[in-house]
Design a protein around this motif. Structure first.
Motif, short mmCIF file in Angstrom:
data_model
loop_
_atom_site.label_atom_id
_atom_site.label_comp_id
_atom_site.label_asym_id
_atom_site.label_seq_id
_atom_site.Cartn_x
_atom_site.Cartn_y
_atom_site.Cartn_z
N PRO A 71 1.37 -1.36 0.01
CA PRO A 71 -0.30 -0.57 0.19
C PRO A 71 0.71 1.46 0.36
CG PRO A 71 -1.12 -1.80 1.70
CD PRO A 71 1.43 -1.85 1.12
N ARG A 72 2.10 0.94 0.29
CA ARG A 72 2.93 2.63 0.12
C ARG A 72 3.94 2.51 -0.65
NH1 ARG A 72 2.55 4.11 5.38
NH2 ARG A 72 2.47 2.76 7.02
N TRP A 73 3.93 1.68 -2.31
CA TRP A 73 4.26 2.15 -3.27
C TRP A 73 3.22 3.05 -4.24
CZ3 TRP A 73 3.76 1.87 -8.18
CH2 TRP A 73 5.36 2.43 -9.04
N ARG A 74 3.50 4.24 -3.75
CA ARG A 74 2.70 5.80 -4.87
C ARG A 74 0.72 5.43 -4.73
NH1 ARG A 74 6.00 7.73 -9.54
NH2 ARG A 74 8.63 7.51 -8.77
N PRO A 75 0.68 5.69 -3.86
CA PRO A 75 -0.32 5.47 -3.44
C PRO A 75 -1.51 6.07 -3.73
CG PRO A 75 0.13 5.93 -1.53
CD PRO A 75 1.55 5.87 -2.20
N GLU A 76 -2.19 5.84 -3.91
CA GLU A 76 -3.79 6.69 -4.42
C GLU A 76 -4.67 7.36 -4.14
OE1 GLU A 76 -4.97 4.00 -7.64
OE2 GLU A 76 -3.64 4.76 -9.19
N GLY A 77 -4.60 6.42 -2.54
CA GLY A 77 -5.57 7.19 -1.27
C GLY A 77 -4.34 7.14 -0.03
N VAL A 78 -5.55 7.17 0.70
CA VAL A 78 -3.72 7.17 2.67
C VAL A 78 -3.91 5.86 2.82
CG1 VAL A 78 -4.45 7.99 4.67
CG2 VAL A 78 -5.88 8.90 3.33
N PRO A 79 -2.63 4.92 3.14
CA PRO A 79 -1.97 4.08 3.77
C PRO A 79 -2.98 3.52 4.67
CG PRO A 79 -0.42 5.67 2.14
CD PRO A 79 -1.23 6.76 2.45
N GLU A 80 -2.81 4.62 5.94
CA GLU A 80 -2.80 4.02 7.13
C GLU A 80 -4.14 3.64 6.91
OE1 GLU A 80 0.48 6.36 6.68
OE2 GLU A 80 -0.58 6.55 5.99
N ASP A 81 -5.33 3.76 6.05
CA ASP A 81 -6.92 3.67 6.11
C ASP A 81 -6.79 2.41 5.40
OD1 ASP A 81 -7.67 5.93 7.05
OD2 ASP A 81 -8.54 6.35 4.36
N GLU A 82 -5.68 1.36 5.18
CA GLU A 82 -5.60 0.18 4.39
C GLU A 82 -5.81 -0.54 5.00
OE1 GLU A 82 -5.78 -0.83 1.31
OE2 GLU A 82 -5.44 0.52 0.34
N ASP A 83 -6.07 -1.99 5.48
CA ASP A 83 -6.63 -3.12 6.17
C ASP A 83 -4.70 -3.64 6.61
OD1 ASP A 83 -6.48 -6.28 6.53
OD2 ASP A 83 -8.30 -5.33 6.83
N PRO A 84 -4.86 -3.69 8.08
CA PRO A 84 -3.58 -4.41 8.49
C PRO A 84 -2.87 -5.45 7.37
CG PRO A 84 -4.66 -3.74 10.52
CD PRO A 84 -5.41 -3.60 9.16
N TYR A 85 -3.20 -6.33 7.48
CA TYR A 85 -2.89 -7.31 6.40
C TYR A 85 -2.35 -7.18 5.22
CZ TYR A 85 -4.60 -10.99 9.81
OH TYR A 85 -4.50 -11.96 10.84
N ALA A 86 -3.05 -5.67 4.38
CA ALA A 86 -1.90 -5.39 2.97
C ALA A 86 -1.06 -5.49 3.23
CB ALA A 86 -3.18 -4.27 2.66
N PHE A 87 -0.24 -4.26 4.19
CA PHE A 87 1.14 -4.57 4.09
C PHE A 87 2.00 -5.42 4.78
CE2 PHE A 87 -1.30 -1.40 5.77
CZ PHE A 87 -0.64 0.11 5.63
N SER A 88 0.99 -6.35 4.55
CA SER A 88 2.23 -8.18 4.20
C SER A 88 3.29 -8.10 3.52
CB SER A 88 1.54 -9.11 4.99
OG SER A 88 0.37 -8.52 6.08
#
Length: 270
Positions: free
Chosen positions: A244-261
């Motif tokens: 989620p942190r690669w050139r996000p189009e939204g706010v990465p912190e709003d993503e589900d925690p599992y998306a950062f795996s």
């Protein structure tokens, strides 16, 4: 078990398939109960697997749009899987009409479905081949027809390298593919890792054991080990980061925690 029309006669539908399990995680319909059973077992240990796969697909689409914006109109997607919404040729074609795409997979179901989806598309094709045999991919009629290796290419290795064991030397395969690319080409890559998973590694390891049990080992590499695939490339900002942190189009912190795996990155050849 009745064989549906979309399942090639050559496949054993009583054995789980990584491609069909992935299709199940994404909400697709081209999977069997044996695939769903394996997926549910893995999710007992790692319930966020569907979120991880969704983040993976979202990164892929952003990376394809980035490549197109950089002027690249050729895409080689190895380990492409069963076609689902937002495929490379669709995303690339919207950003850069006339973009050419070759998909590569060794799963007969993925290849058969790709052929069906691509019927009538002159600018896209599929090759039945293995990542570990780069020469067969690069010399295939489909690649020779659609991809000009004298011009920049976006090479996609999305969610495939973590299914290649160290004994099979995935680094050598990536290096051989990279050596064939023209300057200015991009390597687009995602890879599973214990780093970033919001669970103890021992619990997440239960999901890894499920894949091992169906004879598709899932290799969880460290960030440093994943970075080795980019040797010879200049990393595109922001580097090798959680998806989620690669050139996000939204706010990465709003993503589900599992998306950062796991990790995602894009590198450019000099």
């Amino acid at each position: 078990m009745e064989r549906p029309a979309w399942a090639p006669r050559s496949i054993d539908i009583s054995v789980p398939s990584v491609s069909r399990i992935y299709d199940f995680y994404l909400g697709g319909s081209h999977n069997f109960e044996v695939d769903r059973e394996a997926a549910r077992k893995a999710m007992e240990f790692l319930p966020g697997l569907p979120k991880i796969m969704q983040a993976n697909r979202a990164f892929m689409r952003r990376a394809v749009r980035f490549a197109a914006a950089e002027g690249i109109d050729q895409f080689l997607d190895i380990g492409s899987g069963i076609p689902t919404f937002g495929n490379v040729h669709e995303v690339a074609g919207r950003s850069r009409p006339g973009a050419r795409v070759v998909y590569v997979d060794h799963d007969p179901v993925a290849v058969a479905h790709s052929e069906a989806v691509l019927a009538g598309h002159d600018d896209a094709d599929v090759v039945a081949a293995d990542l570990l045999k780069p020469r067969e991919i690069l010399s295939s009629p489909q690649v020779e027809r659609l991809i000009d290796l004298n011009r920049p290419v976006a090479l996609l290795l999305v969610a495939i390298l973590h299914f290649v064991e160290d004994a099979d030397d995935p680094y050598a395969a990536v290096a051989e593919l990279s050596d064939a690319l023209a300057p200015g080409s991009l390597l687009v890559l995602t890879h599973a890792s214990y780093e970033g998973i919001p669970l103890p590694a021992e619990r997440a390891g239960g999901a890894v054991d499920v894949y091992k049990g169906i004879r598709h080992p899932l290799i969880m590499r460290s960030r440093d080990e994943i970075a080795r695939f980019f040797e010879g490339y200049d990393m595109v900002e922001p580097g090798l980061v959680p998806m989620p942190r690669w050139r996000p189009e939204g706010v990465p912190e709003d993503e589900d925690p599992y998306a950062f795996s796991g990790f995602a990155g894009v590198g450019r050849t000099a």
